[in-house]
Design a protein around this motif. Structure first.
Motif, PDB file in Angstrom:
ATOM      1  N   THR A 285       0.846  -1.195   0.000  1.00 46.70           N
ATOM      2  CA  THR A 285       0.000   0.000   0.000  1.00 46.70           C
ATOM      3  C   THR A 285       0.885   1.250   0.000  1.00 46.70           C
ATOM      4  O   THR A 285       1.789   1.370   0.810  1.00 46.70           O
ATOM      5  CB  THR A 285      -0.901   0.010   1.241  1.00 46.70           C
ATOM      6  OG1 THR A 285      -1.553  -1.238   1.323  1.00 46.70           O
ATOM      7  CG2 THR A 285      -1.914   1.124   1.164  1.00 46.70           C
ATOM      8  N   SER A 286       0.616   2.148  -0.918  1.00 48.01           N
ATOM      9  CA  SER A 286       1.422   3.363  -0.988  1.00 48.01           C
ATOM     10  C   SER A 286       0.999   4.330   0.114  1.00 48.01           C
ATOM     11  O   SER A 286      -0.176   4.412   0.473  1.00 48.01           O
ATOM     12  CB  SER A 286       1.219   4.017  -2.348  1.00 48.01           C
ATOM     13  OG  SER A 286       1.739   5.319  -2.318  1.00 48.01           O
TER      14      SER A 286
ATOM     15  N   LEU B 298       0.928   7.317  -0.290  1.00 47.50           N
ATOM     16  CA  LEU B 298       0.221   8.416  -0.948  1.00 47.50           C
ATOM     17  C   LEU B 298      -1.237   8.067  -1.252  1.00 47.50           C
ATOM     18  O   LEU B 298      -1.982   8.902  -1.759  1.00 47.50           O
ATOM     19  CB  LEU B 298       0.932   8.808  -2.246  1.00 47.50           C
ATOM     20  CG  LEU B 298       2.389   9.262  -2.092  1.00 47.50           C
ATOM     21  CD1 LEU B 298       3.021   9.479  -3.448  1.00 47.50           C
ATOM     22  CD2 LEU B 298       2.475  10.534  -1.268  1.00 47.50           C
TER      23      LEU B 298
ATOM     24  N   TYR C  20      -3.976   8.068  -5.026  1.00 49.82           N
ATOM     25  CA  TYR C  20      -3.581   9.099  -5.990  1.00 49.82           C
ATOM     26  C   TYR C  20      -2.071   9.107  -6.249  1.00 49.82           C
ATOM     27  O   TYR C  20      -1.516  10.119  -6.687  1.00 49.82           O
ATOM     28  CB  TYR C  20      -4.036  10.478  -5.517  1.00 49.82           C
ATOM     29  CG  TYR C  20      -5.540  10.591  -5.439  1.00 49.82           C
ATOM     30  CD1 TYR C  20      -6.294  10.693  -6.597  1.00 49.82           C
ATOM     31  CD2 TYR C  20      -6.193  10.571  -4.217  1.00 49.82           C
ATOM     32  CE1 TYR C  20      -7.678  10.776  -6.541  1.00 49.82           C
ATOM     33  CE2 TYR C  20      -7.563  10.655  -4.152  1.00 49.82           C
ATOM     34  CZ  TYR C  20      -8.310  10.753  -5.316  1.00 49.82           C
ATOM     35  OH  TYR C  20      -9.670  10.829  -5.263  1.00 49.82           O
ATOM     36  N   THR C  21      -1.384   7.985  -5.960  1.00 49.34           N
ATOM     37  CA  THR C  21       0.075   7.929  -6.096  1.00 49.34           C
ATOM     38  C   THR C  21       0.538   8.404  -7.472  1.00 49.34           C
ATOM     39  O   THR C  21       1.377   9.305  -7.587  1.00 49.34           O
ATOM     40  CB  THR C  21       0.577   6.481  -5.885  1.00 49.34           C
ATOM     41  OG1 THR C  21       0.062   6.031  -4.636  1.00 49.34           O
ATOM     42  CG2 THR C  21       2.094   6.433  -5.878  1.00 49.34           C
ATOM     43  N   ARG C  22      -0.035   7.781  -8.522  1.00 46.80           N
ATOM     44  CA  ARG C  22       0.412   8.095  -9.872  1.00 46.80           C
ATOM     45  C   ARG C  22       0.122   9.565 -10.226  1.00 46.80           C
ATOM     46  O   ARG C  22       0.948  10.253 -10.825  1.00 46.80           O
ATOM     47  CB  ARG C  22      -0.281   7.164 -10.871  1.00 46.80           C
ATOM     48  CG  ARG C  22       0.263   7.310 -12.256  1.00 46.80           C
ATOM     49  CD  ARG C  22       0.095   6.083 -13.101  1.00 46.80           C
ATOM     50  NE  ARG C  22      -1.210   5.445 -12.964  1.00 46.80           N
ATOM     51  CZ  ARG C  22      -1.582   4.396 -13.687  1.00 46.80           C
ATOM     52  NH1 ARG C  22      -0.757   3.875 -14.560  1.00 46.80           N
ATOM     53  NH2 ARG C  22      -2.772   3.861 -13.536  1.00 46.80           N
ATOM     54  N   THR C  23      -1.044  10.026  -9.844  1.00 47.18           N
ATOM     55  CA  THR C  23      -1.412  11.411 -10.123  1.00 47.18           C
ATOM     56  C   THR C  23      -0.421  12.372  -9.464  1.00 47.18           C
ATOM     57  O   THR C  23       0.035  13.344 -10.087  1.00 47.18           O
ATOM     58  CB  THR C  23      -2.833  11.692  -9.589  1.00 47.18           C
ATOM     59  OG1 THR C  23      -3.714  10.753 -10.171  1.00 47.18           O
ATOM     60  CG2 THR C  23      -3.271  13.098  -9.930  1.00 47.18           C
ATOM     61  N   ILE C  24      -0.087  12.079  -8.200  1.00 54.04           N
ATOM     62  CA  ILE C  24       0.823  12.967  -7.476  1.00 54.04           C
ATOM     63  C   ILE C  24       2.221  12.921  -8.089  1.00 54.04           C
ATOM     64  O   ILE C  24       2.868  13.971  -8.269  1.00 54.04           O
ATOM     65  CB  ILE C  24       0.856  12.579  -5.977  1.00 54.04           C
ATOM     66  CG1 ILE C  24      -0.503  12.902  -5.342  1.00 54.04           C
ATOM     67  CG2 ILE C  24       1.970  13.313  -5.245  1.00 54.04           C
ATOM     68  CD1 ILE C  24      -0.708  12.318  -3.966  1.00 54.04           C
ATOM     69  N   ILE C  25       2.666  11.720  -8.488  1.00 59.11           N
ATOM     70  CA  ILE C  25       4.000  11.611  -9.087  1.00 59.11           C
ATOM     71  C   ILE C  25       4.060  12.393 -10.406  1.00 59.11           C
ATOM     72  O   ILE C  25       4.996  13.152 -10.654  1.00 59.11           O
ATOM     73  CB  ILE C  25       4.372  10.116  -9.320  1.00 59.11           C
ATOM     74  CG1 ILE C  25       4.615   9.438  -7.967  1.00 59.11           C
ATOM     75  CG2 ILE C  25       5.607   9.992 -10.211  1.00 59.11           C
ATOM     76  CD1 ILE C  25       4.812   7.939  -8.045  1.00 59.11           C
TER      77      ILE C  25
END
Lengths: 190, 194
Positions: B3-4, B6, B9-14
């Motif tokens: 589990t990230s 973040l 929304y991990t990819r969005t934030i990256i």
């Protein structure tokens, strides 16, 4: 005779102060031209989606009548903006534009496109109830859509070619080009 | 799967961070060094077949320019119809998934057309555009648009629209329209510069 009339009218337009102001204004002219080009994304964008739907390449699950009906308004708004900015662009450079071979071909094709659009919508409205949900439209409608795509593509090409001076009257041209461009003997304004 | 920290929304934030870093890089002096380093690339581009054809035959260049515009029109149509549905302005009686997926296909073909013709055109006038700030603005907008579309918009809209905050949907749709019109506008402005 007709060419001289067109030339004299273009020279008269060219002499009006607003034409000079528009032509000489770096930002105003470029904004008008940019708007003319950017509205392609609205007008031709919608038109291409409608035509591609009829050909079965875009949104085949959406009834054809809905595509044509819903996208007509934004398409016409886009075309209106293109028409207004197009007139302004002609007004800014009337003599050269009126004697551009590409501009003349473009104007003829615009009429052809309008006739094709009228026939296309007439045939569509007459028959759509029988094939509305099918992925591809009947042959006649597809032909109209393909012609629309083809004609508009050539219109865009002609519009792009206007910027180039290959066939301008100020240079020595063949008799055919001089005829097509409507060059006038002894003209001093280009 | 771990589990990230973040969350979903991990990819969005990256991607947001990548875009922000790129913009910071582009508007600070760090870019100047890279700019000098890539000059040979642009000199080489002019010597390629595309570059030679583009510079030698004006008609070929103009023809490709026209194809570029047609691709732009198609991209505009797909973006406006897709985002119009996301915003709830058109085709509200058609499932959003249908419109989003189908317009995405048109978008991809339009983008391929734009990139292919754009590379040809860039080769023909490589050294001219190398010195044009507006060209680099266009490249920034294009990179932002592609990253935004494939790594923010598309993963987000895979979900059921009902489950997404309506304001987030509106923000994504409006951002999409704005970024692609910015790409088009900066592209047009290249023609007025230099």
């Amino acid at each position: 005779m007709l060419n001289e009339l067109v030339y004299n009218f273009a020279v008269w337009l060219d002499d009006t102060p607003w034409s000079t102001l528009l032509h000489e204004s770096y930002y105003m002219y470029n904004w008008v031209e940019s708007t003319h080009v950017l509205t392609l994304m609205v007008s031709l964008g919608m038109l291409f989606i409608i035509d591609l739907r009829m050909l079965g390449y875009a949104l085949p699950e959406v009834p054809a009548s809905k595509i044509a009906e819903r996208l007509n308004v934004p398409m016409l708004v886009g075309f209106s903006a293109m028409f207004i900015t197009g007139i302004l662009l002609f007004y800014a450079v009337p003599v050269r534009s009126s004697q551009s071979v590409w501009f003349r071909i473009k104007m003829v094709l615009l009429v052809v496109c309008a006739v094709n659009a009228f026939l296309f919508h007439k045939r569509l409205n007459e028959s759509v109830s029988t094939w509305d949900t099918e992925a591809r439209a009947p042959g006649r409608i597809r032909m109209g859509a393909a012609l629309s795509l083809g004609f508009w593509s050539i219109v865009v090409m002609c519009g792009r070619f206007i910027a180039y001076d290959w066939f301008d009257c100020q240079y020595d041209q063949s008799a055919l080009v001089e005829f097509l461009a409507g060059c006038v003997d002894g003209q001093v304004r280009f | 799967m771990p589990t990230s920290i973040l969350g979903p929304y991990t990819r969005t934030i990256i991607v947001g961070a990548v875009i922000a870093t790129t913009l910071i890089f582009a508007f600070t002096n760090a870019r100047v060094e890279v700019w000098f380093d890539i000059q040979p690339l642009f000199e080489w581009m002019e010597t390629t077949w595309f570059g030679v054809i583009g510079k030698t035959w004006g008609a070929a260049f103009a023809f490709v320019e026209a194809i570029h515009l047609l691709g732009l029109a198609m991209l505009g149509g797909s973006v406006l119809v897709g985002e119009g549905r996301v915003l709830g302005l058109i085709f509200t009686d058609i499932p959003a998934r249908t419109i989003i997926d189908r317009t995405h296909r048109v978008f991809v073909w339009a983008l391929i057309t734009l990139l292919a013709t754009g590379i040809f055109m860039a080769c023909g006038v490589a050294m001219k555009i190398y010195y044009l700030p507006v060209y680099w603005y266009k490249m920034l907008a294009l990179a932002a648009g592609i990253l935004f579309h494939f790594f923010i918009r598309k993963p987000l809209l895979v979900r059921d629209l009902e489950a997404i905050n309506p304001w987030l949907l509106k923000a994504v749709a409006i951002s999409s329209v704005m970024v692609w019109f910015t790409v088009a506008a900066t592209g047009r402005w290249i023609g007025f510069s230099g």
